[in-house]
Design an enzyme around this catalytic site. Structure first.
Site, PDB file in Angstrom:
ATOM      1  N   GLU A 270       0.842  -1.203   0.000  1.00  0.00           N
ATOM      2  CA  GLU A 270       0.000   0.000   0.000  1.00  0.00           C
ATOM      3  C   GLU A 270       0.869   1.241   0.000  1.00  0.00           C
ATOM      4  O   GLU A 270       1.849   1.330   0.735  1.00  0.00           O
ATOM      5  CB  GLU A 270      -0.856   0.098   1.279  1.00  0.00           C
ATOM      6  N   GLU A 322     -13.933   4.941   0.073  1.00  0.00           N
ATOM      7  CA  GLU A 322     -14.693   3.958   0.856  1.00  0.00           C
ATOM      8  C   GLU A 322     -15.428   4.665   1.984  1.00  0.00           C
ATOM      9  O   GLU A 322     -14.814   5.093   2.956  1.00  0.00           O
ATOM     10  CB  GLU A 322     -13.743   2.885   1.394  1.00  0.00           C
ATOM     11  N   LYS A 325     -15.234   3.666   5.958  1.00  0.00           N
ATOM     12  CA  LYS A 325     -13.994   3.732   6.731  1.00  0.00           C
ATOM     13  C   LYS A 325     -14.144   4.834   7.767  1.00  0.00           C
ATOM     14  O   LYS A 325     -15.081   5.639   7.706  1.00  0.00           O
ATOM     15  CB  LYS A 325     -12.811   4.032   5.797  1.00  0.00           C
ATOM     16  N   GLU A 330      -9.248   8.912   5.523  1.00  0.00           N
ATOM     17  CA  GLU A 330      -9.297   7.484   5.151  1.00  0.00           C
ATOM     18  C   GLU A 330     -10.429   7.149   4.183  1.00  0.00           C
ATOM     19  O   GLU A 330     -10.370   6.140   3.483  1.00  0.00           O
ATOM     20  CB  GLU A 330      -9.444   6.620   6.404  1.00  0.00           C
TER      21      GLU A 330
END
Ligand SMILES: *[C@@H]1O[C@H](CO)[C@@H](O)[C@H](O)[C@H]1NC(C)=O
Ligand SMILES: *[C@@H]1O[C@H](CO)[C@@H](O)[C@H](O)[C@H]1NC(C)=O
Length: 347
Positions: A270, A322, A325, A330
């Site tokens: 990542e 997302e 999250k 984030e």
């Protein structure tokens, strides 16, 4: 031109290429996280990568075995890194039968021993679980799953590893001082030795973004975004123009200290930069700059100052924003919105 001279030129080109192999680029893939309630179906997402994007992103990392995604992947040439749920770690660690069942449920239905089907490359035991309550399970789980992979005759295609954050390092600056932290040193050195014996990489999560926002006084944005024109850190014979390289080389130093040679392998599982959620540090401009520079850097040159032959395959975080999250940056790491339109140009 005679056929013979053409052949000589061809040979020369091949030799020249192999001579320069240490500066050839590596591959860039994407993390397909699904902590959201508004994403397209896994089947549609895999089709998007393979068909709509025409393999511009050739590798994908899944955090857990999602059957619909695994089945859809078997129809593509996408290379797959697959994680296990952290909750499964203790059983994978304690039971070879459970490891065999796990493999027979999530891998062998989609890939045969000729390598046809889903192109699994890495199976990763635990994502950032060291240090933590599952840390002791990681190596035993790796050994059990590795045995299951060997029994299934898939070891030519699949390597077993784990994913760690920069939190396992006790020192990382300057990079050559890199060493595993005291509280994980035993576990990490056993894992690094095991990976070395199996010729497998350690997967690491590298976020210059977090390092930068924790110390914006001492770390320049240029250094974090790959835009510095001068070396910012000089560490013996090695010059660092960007923080990403410095963070990776801190891992190189720590691993080399464990095995006593430079013969180590790393994959970046990542790396990324959020486009919103933590202003002023997260914004479209910085996210676009970081991720494009990272991608170009890896594709053009897969090594680091210390280890130019590292061949550092890298998975950018992430495919989608997302929305489930934790609130803040984030939720905004995606290079695509759930409706599949681009957050900023990258691919
Ligand atoms: C599997 O791959 C082998 C080697 O590439 C090929 O010869 C064979 O036809 C494939 N089998 C299937 C079922 O696709
Ligand atoms: C996709 O979603 C984004 C973010 O919500 C929005 O700005 C954009 O207009 C949408 N694109 C399309 C084609 O609907």
């Amino acid at each position: 031109m005679t056929p013979t001279s053409a052949l000589w030129i061809l040979l020369f080109v091949i030799m020249a290429m192999s001579h320069h192999s240490e500066v050839l680029g590596a591959n860039v893939g994407i993390n397909y996280g699904r902590i959201a309630n508004d994403l397209p179906s896994p089947k549609r997402v895999i089709e998007f990568l393979a068909r709509d994007l025409q393999y511009k992103i050739p590798m994908v990392r899944l955090f857990d075995p999602e059957p619909e995604a695994l089945a859809a992947l078997s129809e593509t040439n996408l290379v797959v890194s697959l994680g296990t749920l952290n909750e499964d770690l203790s059983q994978l660690a304690s039971s070879i039968d459970f490891a065999r069942e796990w493999l027979n449920k999530y891998v062998t239905p989609y890939m045969d021993s000729a390598g046809n089907g889903t192109k699994f490359r890495y199976l990763t035991l635990g994502n950032e679980v060291i240090p933590g309550p599952f840390a002791e399970n990681v190596l035993p789980a790796m050994k059990n799953l590795q045995q299951a992979v060997v029994e299934a005759k898939l070891s030519d295609y699949i390597q077993v590893s784990t994913v760690v954050s920069a939190g396992v390092l006790g020192s990382s600056y300057p990079p050559s001082t890199g060493v595993f932290a005291d509280n994980v040193a035993g576990i990490m050195s056993d894992i690094v030795k095991y990976l070395h014996d199996n010729n497998a990489p350690l997967l690491i999560n590298i976020y210059p973004y977090f390092a930068y926002i924790s110390d914006t006084e001492h770390i320049s944005l240029d250094y974090a975004l790959f835009t510095s024109k001068q070396p910012v850190v000089i560490d013996g014979e090695w010059q660092y123009y960007n923080l990403f390289d410095a963070m990776v080389d801190a891992f190189v130093a720590a691993m080399v200290k464990v095995i006593g040679s430079e013969d180590i392998k790393i994959v970046v599982a990542e790396s990324g930069w959020p486009s919103a959620g933590n202003e002023p540090y997260s914004n479209f401009e910085s996210a676009m700059t970081y991720n494009n520079n990272l991608k170009n850097r890896i594709q053009n040159q897969g090594g680091t100052p210390r280890k130019p032959d590292l061949n550092l395959d890298t998975y950018i975080f992430a495919l989608f924003n997302e929305n489930q999250k934790p609130a803040g940056a984030e939720q905004h790491c995606g290079s695509f919105y759930p409706n599949l339109s681009k957050v900023y140009p990258l691919w």
